[in-house]
Motif scaffolding. Structure first.
Motif, PDB file in Angstrom:
ATOM      1  N   ALA A   1       0.826  -1.207   0.000  1.00  0.00           N
ATOM      2  CA  ALA A   1       0.000   0.000   0.000  1.00  0.00           C
ATOM      3  C   ALA A   1       0.863   1.260   0.000  1.00  0.00           C
ATOM      4  CB  ALA A   1      -0.931  -0.007   1.205  1.00  0.00           C
ATOM      5  N   ILE A   2       1.937   1.258   0.774  1.00  0.00           N
ATOM      6  CA  ILE A   2       2.839   2.420   0.800  1.00  0.00           C
ATOM      7  C   ILE A   2       3.509   2.596  -0.550  1.00  0.00           C
ATOM      8  CG2 ILE A   2       4.931   3.364   1.841  1.00  0.00           C
ATOM      9  CD1 ILE A   2       4.132   1.871   4.434  1.00  0.00           C
ATOM     10  N   ALA A   3       3.908   1.486  -1.189  1.00  0.00           N
ATOM     11  CA  ALA A   3       4.535   1.555  -2.512  1.00  0.00           C
ATOM     12  C   ALA A   3       3.592   2.183  -3.537  1.00  0.00           C
ATOM     13  CB  ALA A   3       4.947   0.153  -2.957  1.00  0.00           C
ATOM     14  N   VAL A   4       2.326   1.762  -3.513  1.00  0.00           N
ATOM     15  CA  VAL A   4       1.337   2.330  -4.432  1.00  0.00           C
ATOM     16  C   VAL A   4       1.150   3.813  -4.152  1.00  0.00           C
ATOM     17  CG1 VAL A   4      -1.093   2.308  -5.106  1.00  0.00           C
ATOM     18  CG2 VAL A   4       0.129   0.146  -4.781  1.00  0.00           C
TER      19      VAL A   4
ATOM     20  N   VAL B   1      10.301  -5.944   7.930  1.00  0.00           N
ATOM     21  CA  VAL B   1       9.888  -6.107   9.326  1.00  0.00           C
ATOM     22  C   VAL B   1      10.466  -7.392   9.917  1.00  0.00           C
ATOM     23  CG1 VAL B   1       7.904  -6.291  10.880  1.00  0.00           C
ATOM     24  CG2 VAL B   1       7.864  -4.662   8.996  1.00  0.00           C
ATOM     25  N   SER B   2      10.706  -8.401   9.081  1.00  0.00           N
ATOM     26  CA  SER B   2      11.423  -9.587   9.566  1.00  0.00           C
ATOM     27  C   SER B   2      12.823  -9.203  10.049  1.00  0.00           C
ATOM     28  CB  SER B   2      11.527 -10.633   8.458  1.00  0.00           C
ATOM     29  OG  SER B   2      10.343 -11.387   8.353  1.00  0.00           O
ATOM     30  N   TYR B   3      13.449  -8.278   9.358  1.00  0.00           N
ATOM     31  CA  TYR B   3      14.759  -7.767   9.777  1.00  0.00           C
ATOM     32  C   TYR B   3      14.658  -7.125  11.152  1.00  0.00           C
ATOM     33  CZ  TYR B   3      18.774  -4.521   9.783  1.00  0.00           C
ATOM     34  OH  TYR B   3      19.900  -3.799  10.105  1.00  0.00           O
TER      35      TYR B   3
ATOM     36  N   LEU C   1       6.852   2.166  16.110  1.00  0.00           N
ATOM     37  CA  LEU C   1       8.235   2.231  15.636  1.00  0.00           C
ATOM     38  C   LEU C   1       8.446   1.332  14.426  1.00  0.00           C
ATOM     39  CD1 LEU C   1      10.050   2.215  19.095  1.00  0.00           C
ATOM     40  CD2 LEU C   1       9.982   4.112  17.472  1.00  0.00           C
ATOM     41  N   VAL C   2       7.860   0.130  14.467  1.00  0.00           N
ATOM     42  CA  VAL C   2       7.973  -0.791  13.336  1.00  0.00           C
ATOM     43  C   VAL C   2       7.333  -0.187  12.087  1.00  0.00           C
ATOM     44  CG1 VAL C   2       7.106  -2.988  12.426  1.00  0.00           C
ATOM     45  CG2 VAL C   2       8.197  -2.909  14.668  1.00  0.00           C
ATOM     46  N   ASN C   3       6.129   0.346  12.229  1.00  0.00           N
ATOM     47  CA  ASN C   3       5.443   0.935  11.077  1.00  0.00           C
ATOM     48  C   ASN C   3       6.192   2.149  10.544  1.00  0.00           C
ATOM     49  OD1 ASN C   3       3.434  -0.988  11.158  1.00  0.00           O
ATOM     50  ND2 ASN C   3       1.990   0.291  12.283  1.00  0.00           N
ATOM     51  N   SER C   4       6.795   2.927  11.448  1.00  0.00           N
ATOM     52  CA  SER C   4       7.586   4.074  11.017  1.00  0.00           C
ATOM     53  C   SER C   4       8.807   3.633  10.222  1.00  0.00           C
ATOM     54  CB  SER C   4       8.024   4.888  12.241  1.00  0.00           C
ATOM     55  OG  SER C   4       8.898   5.936  11.875  1.00  0.00           O
ATOM     56  N   GLY C   5       9.499   2.596  10.730  1.00  0.00           N
ATOM     57  CA  GLY C   5      10.662   2.081  10.017  1.00  0.00           C
ATOM     58  C   GLY C   5      10.299   1.493   8.668  1.00  0.00           C
ATOM     59  N   LEU C   6       9.165   0.793   8.610  1.00  0.00           N
ATOM     60  CA  LEU C   6       8.706   0.220   7.346  1.00  0.00           C
ATOM     61  C   LEU C   6       8.367   1.319   6.345  1.00  0.00           C
ATOM     62  CD1 LEU C   6       7.658  -2.022   5.488  1.00  0.00           C
ATOM     63  CD2 LEU C   6       5.512  -1.983   6.775  1.00  0.00           C
TER      64      LEU C   6
ATOM     65  N   ASP D   1       9.420   4.435   6.227  1.00  0.00           N
ATOM     66  CA  ASP D   1      10.633   5.124   5.787  1.00  0.00           C
ATOM     67  C   ASP D   1      11.384   4.286   4.758  1.00  0.00           C
ATOM     68  OD1 ASP D   1      12.645   7.377   6.249  1.00  0.00           O
ATOM     69  OD2 ASP D   1      13.880   5.622   6.678  1.00  0.00           O
ATOM     70  N   THR D   2      11.477   2.981   5.010  1.00  0.00           N
ATOM     71  CA  THR D   2      12.180   2.078   4.097  1.00  0.00           C
ATOM     72  C   THR D   2      11.514   2.053   2.726  1.00  0.00           C
ATOM     73  OG1 THR D   2      12.930   0.655   5.904  1.00  0.00           O
ATOM     74  CG2 THR D   2      12.862  -0.318   3.703  1.00  0.00           C
ATOM     75  N   MET D   3      10.193   1.914   2.686  1.00  0.00           N
ATOM     76  CA  MET D   3       9.489   1.819   1.414  1.00  0.00           C
ATOM     77  C   MET D   3       9.562   3.136   0.642  1.00  0.00           C
ATOM     78  SD  MET D   3       8.585  -1.337   1.370  1.00  0.00           S
ATOM     79  CE  MET D   3       7.618  -1.349  -0.142  1.00  0.00           C
ATOM     80  N   ILE D   4       9.454   4.251   1.334  1.00  0.00           N
ATOM     81  CA  ILE D   4       9.506   5.559   0.667  1.00  0.00           C
ATOM     82  C   ILE D   4      10.890   5.799   0.071  1.00  0.00           C
ATOM     83  CG2 ILE D   4       9.449   8.052   1.058  1.00  0.00           C
ATOM     84  CD1 ILE D   4       7.198   7.559   3.089  1.00  0.00           C
ATOM     85  N   ARG D   5      11.915   5.616   0.885  1.00  0.00           N
ATOM     86  CA  ARG D   5      13.283   5.844   0.403  1.00  0.00           C
ATOM     87  C   ARG D   5      13.620   4.927  -0.776  1.00  0.00           C
ATOM     88  NH1 ARG D   5      17.092   8.413   3.797  1.00  0.00           N
ATOM     89  NH2 ARG D   5      16.221   9.200   5.743  1.00  0.00           N
ATOM     90  N   SER D   6      13.226   3.665  -0.659  1.00  0.00           N
ATOM     91  CA  SER D   6      13.572   2.693  -1.699  1.00  0.00           C
ATOM     92  C   SER D   6      12.872   3.015  -3.013  1.00  0.00           C
ATOM     93  CB  SER D   6      13.212   1.276  -1.232  1.00  0.00           C
ATOM     94  OG  SER D   6      13.923   0.941  -0.067  1.00  0.00           O
ATOM     95  N   TYR D   7      11.594   3.436  -2.952  1.00  0.00           N
ATOM     96  CA  TYR D   7      10.893   3.764  -4.195  1.00  0.00           C
ATOM     97  C   TYR D   7      11.602   4.891  -4.921  1.00  0.00           C
ATOM     98  CZ  TYR D   7       7.491   5.012  -7.680  1.00  0.00           C
ATOM     99  OH  TYR D   7       6.903   5.284  -8.889  1.00  0.00           O
ATOM    100  N   HIS D   8      12.003   5.895  -4.185  1.00  0.00           N
ATOM    101  CA  HIS D   8      12.619   7.053  -4.856  1.00  0.00           C
ATOM    102  C   HIS D   8      14.041   6.754  -5.317  1.00  0.00           C
ATOM    103  CE1 HIS D   8       9.195   9.690  -4.397  1.00  0.00           C
ATOM    104  NE2 HIS D   8       9.060   9.240  -3.163  1.00  0.00           N
ATOM    105  N   GLU D   9      14.716   5.804  -4.664  1.00  0.00           N
ATOM    106  CA  GLU D   9      16.004   5.326  -5.190  1.00  0.00           C
ATOM    107  C   GLU D   9      15.808   4.668  -6.550  1.00  0.00           C
ATOM    108  OE1 GLU D   9      18.226   2.681  -2.730  1.00  0.00           O
ATOM    109  OE2 GLU D   9      18.464   4.114  -1.095  1.00  0.00           O
TER     110      GLU D   9
END
Length: 478
Positions: free
Chosen positions: A205-208, A368-370, A426-431, A433-441
């Motif tokens: 959902a965040i990726a979309v 999140v497994s990480y 905290l988990v949702n925040s980390g997830l 941030d990860t999805m947003i940064r990765s998409y723009h990379e």
């Protein structure tokens, strides 16, 4: 390295598709051919068989564990319980895990497991016996451990199976303090992590949302920026599909279609995802849901209905050259692994669409497994050490501001400002941030190289470059 055993009559298209995508992307890098071959190849493939007691007799189970890349340790990947699983599929999924981890900057190598069964054909006791025996075989061959190879749930498996794996491994390794870090996706009671169950769907959902927020890209395909009001069809009401639909609706999208193996339903005015889920739970089918304006006995017909975004979150090869021209969506977000064939992808891009590739879109689970793995190694839950400190600090700040300004906050305002972050937050925040940064990379790689024609190729290029740096840091390549 384990012996590599591949059946002569086994289909080999999925892993070849992944390798073909890799080879196509590799031409946009400048790495040595030998290094590229090392990155692409599966390092270890372990195929084994074991007997279990079933009824009054015995049954022999086929199983696999593939460790694709050891450029980072441990390796990481789910275990699939399916009658359709085969060695080629497990190799392909392990390779995708390698690239997926690199894309979202998670320091794991890729792995995958498979057990060739239909879980519905076995009792709980039989499933436990199968899972525990599978764990024993992996442990004996050094294919399991918190610093070696860390499985997770996949199609057909879940928290229950991960509990059995953790318990079996801990039993075989008495005194190992980090034993529970041998597997992720565990229940909270067994030191799992809040938010893991819904992580993959939330990540989709965040990726979309990130994709449709880029005005320039939406203008090119004829859509308004933003998720609000976008018509969305989701295929699959399993863990990934259900949570993808749930969070996309929460973000402001309209779920107009839902597809499952028994058929599909559609309503241009929107469907209540939770109500459909409960209807299927009670009746065994999404068909017959009273809020549906249309029903289709063939699930793939549901994919072809009017929408802006299509989320295939079931199995691979759902969108092919035979049906891609009937897809009316402008964006395909791959919640499943490999739902779009290479031929279909080429046609979809020729027609002006965008595909958010699987190895990025469904990376929320491994992200999140990480976090869960880190929690297990540190032996402390996120937020436990600092939550009360943050709340006391915020309380002191609020009291000081109120004293200076003379403005008193309402109890609701005070609690909102003072509150410290929970593990789930905290988990949702980390997830996120990860999805947003990765998409723009990925998008930056895509935009900055005009020769790169798809987001998938851009994702591969980024993954290849990161993995190559890891190998160079190991001193294997100069």
């Amino acid at each position: 390295m384990a012996n590599i055993l591949i059946a002569d009559n086994q289909e080999t298209h999925f892993f070849n598709d992944v390798c073909n995508n890799f080879d196509y992307a590799a031409q946009f890098t400048k790495h040595d051919a030998g290094l590229l071959d090392q990155i692409k190849s599966c390092n270890s493939v372990y195929r084994f068989r074991f007997p279990i007691r079933k009824g009054n007799g015995f049954e022999v189970i086929d199983a696999w564990r593939v460790e694709h890349s050891h450029h980072q340790s441990p390796t990481k990947g789910g275990i699939r319980y399916s009658e359709m699983v085969n060695e080629d599929e497990v190799m392909a999924l392990a390779a995708l895990m390698t690239y997926k981890c690199a894309i979202v900057n998670v320091p794991f190598g890729g792995a995958k497991g498979g057990i060739k069964i239909n879980p519905k054909n076995y009792t709980i006791q039989e499933l436990e016996n199968i899972t525990r025996r599978y764990t024993v075989e992996l442990t004996k061959k050094n294919f399991l451990g918190p610093s070696i190879d860390v499985p997770a749930p996949d199609y057909g498996s879940g928290e229950r199976e991960m509990s059995w794996i953790a318990d079996t491994y801990a039993t075989m390794n008495p005194g190992q303090g980090d034993a529970l870090g041998c597997v992720t996706g565990k229940p909270i009671a067994l030191h799992g992590i809040a938010g893991r169950r819904e992580a993959t769907g939330r990540g989709v959902a965040i990726a979309v949302r990130e994709c449709v927020n880029v005005g320039e890209d939406m203008q090119r395909i004829g859509l308004m920026p933003g998720i609000s009001g976008k018509r969305i069809i989701v295929q699959g009401l399993g863990n990934v599909g259900y949570h993808s639909a749930k969070f996309l609706a929460e973000f402001g999208g309209i779920i107009v279609g839902l597809c499952e193996y028994e058929g599909a339903i559609y309503n241009a005015d929107g469907l209540d995802v939770e109500a459909v889920f409960q209807h299927r739970k009670e009746t065994g089918s999404i068909l017959g849901y009273p809020g549906a304006a249309q029903e289709f006995k063939n699930s793939k017909e549901g994919l072809e209905q009017p929408c802006d975004i299509l989320v295939p979150a079931a199995l691979e090869n759902q969108i092919t050259a035979d049906n891609v021209r009937n897809i009316q969506a402008k964006i395909i977000a791959e919640g499943a692994n490999g739902p779009t064939t290479p031929e279909a992808e080429a046609i979809f891009y020729e027609n002006g669409g965008i595909i958010i590739p699987d190895m990025y879109a469904n990376a929320g689970g491994v992200t999140v497994s990480y976090f869960e793995w880190l929690k297990n190694l540190s032996h402390v839950s996120f937020g436990r050490m600092n939550r009360r400190f943050e709340e006391n600090s915020n309380l002191n700040l609020v009291n000081m501001v109120e004293g200076i300004t003379g403005v008193a906050l309402t109890p609701m305002q005070r609690s909102t400002i003072i509150k410290g972050a929970s593990e789930l937050e905290l988990v949702n925040s980390g997830l996120e941030d990860t999805m947003i940064r990765s998409y723009h990379e990925i998008r930056e790689t895509f935009v900055n190289n005009p020769k790169i024609d798809t987001l998938r190729t851009a994702a591969f290029v980024g993954a290849i470059n990161k993995i190559a740096v890891s190998y160079m840091n190991l001193g294997i390549w100069p």
